[in-house]
Design an enzyme around this catalytic site. Structure first.
Site, PDB file in Angstrom:
ATOM      1  N   SER A   1      -1.205   8.475  -1.919  1.00 54.52           N
ATOM      2  CA  SER A   1       0.065   9.111  -1.130  1.00 54.52           C
ATOM      3  C   SER A   1       1.151   7.928  -2.048  1.00 54.52           C
ATOM      4  O   SER A   1       2.566   9.024  -2.524  1.00 54.52           O
ATOM      5  CB  SER A   1       0.706   9.665   0.130  1.00 54.52           C
ATOM      6  OG  SER A   1       0.400   8.428   0.279  1.00 54.52           O
TER       7      SER A   1
ATOM      8  N   LYS B   1       4.434   5.532   3.916  1.00 50.75           N
ATOM      9  CA  LYS B   1       5.274   5.850   2.849  1.00 50.75           C
ATOM     10  C   LYS B   1       6.394   5.340   2.801  1.00 50.75           C
ATOM     11  O   LYS B   1       6.926   4.318   3.154  1.00 50.75           O
ATOM     12  CB  LYS B   1       5.539   7.244   4.040  1.00 50.75           C
ATOM     13  CG  LYS B   1       4.487   8.147   4.207  1.00 50.75           C
ATOM     14  CD  LYS B   1       3.703   8.272   3.154  1.00 50.75           C
ATOM     15  CE  LYS B   1       2.295   9.424   3.898  1.00 50.75           C
ATOM     16  NZ  LYS B   1       1.592  10.022   2.440  1.00 50.75           N
TER      17      LYS B   1
END
Length: 187
Positions: A47, A89
């Site tokens: 990700s 993230k």
């Protein structure tokens, strides 16, 4: 009991005591480091590709989070207690802001914001849409909108919703392994 046996038993007890005290001191040091200085991380999944890659191992900055807070585009480590999982993230939207995406363009409070950290070559390899549209989201006082750099393959705020500040446990990454990737990516 003979004198030699007493000395052996006494020596053993001293060694055992020394071992236990060393172990306890080591555990306290590890606990303090992990909760107040740096937190070990292992990147799981793609990700954050190409910024961070699957199976990279390193540390994140706990003290920096506590002293400097979270700035836009910081890499953050988020703990999801329901899944006992840590996510890596990037903080996109900050408390009190309105966040949206239209045609792969980030809008903060209605104004377009450039995401210069994204790898242009990688983004353009997707042709049209790298970041799907996100309708306006108004963040609360302690909420952050966080997304992975590899938008087509990231489960982030688009899936979980905004993250509360209390779930962000560290920021920044210093990769130690693989050795070819050693470096600080954001600290």
């Amino acid at each position: 009991m003979k004198t030699a046996e007493k000395k052996t038993q006494s020596s053993f007890m001293k060694e055992l005591g020394s071992f236990i005290s060393t172990l306890l001191i080591s555990l306290v040091i590890v606990f303090l480091n992990v909760h107040f200085l740096v937190r070990p991380i292992k990147v799981q999944g793609n990700s954050m590709y190409p910024t961070l890659q699957n199976n990279e191992i390193g540390f994140s900055n706990v003290i920096g989070l506590n002293m400097d807070g979270i700035q836009r585009f910081d890499v953050v480590i988020i703990y999801i207690p329901e899944q006992n999982e840590y996510l890596v993230k990037r903080a996109i939207g900050l408390p009190g802001e309105t966040v949206s995406y239209t045609d792969s363009v980030l809008y903060i409070n209605g104004k377009a914001v450039e995401e210069s950290f994204l790898n242009e070559e990688y983004v353009s390899s997707y042709g049209g849409t790298f970041t799907e549209d996100v309708k306006e989201v108004v963040l609360g006082d302690n909420e952050y909108w966080c997304m992975g750099d590899n938008r087509p393959y990231s489960r982030d705020s688009r899936y979980y919703g905004a993250f509360d500040k209390s779930s962000i446990v560290a920021k920044g990454t210093a990769i130690l392994y693989p050795f070819s990737k050693i470096g600080v990516h954001t600290w």
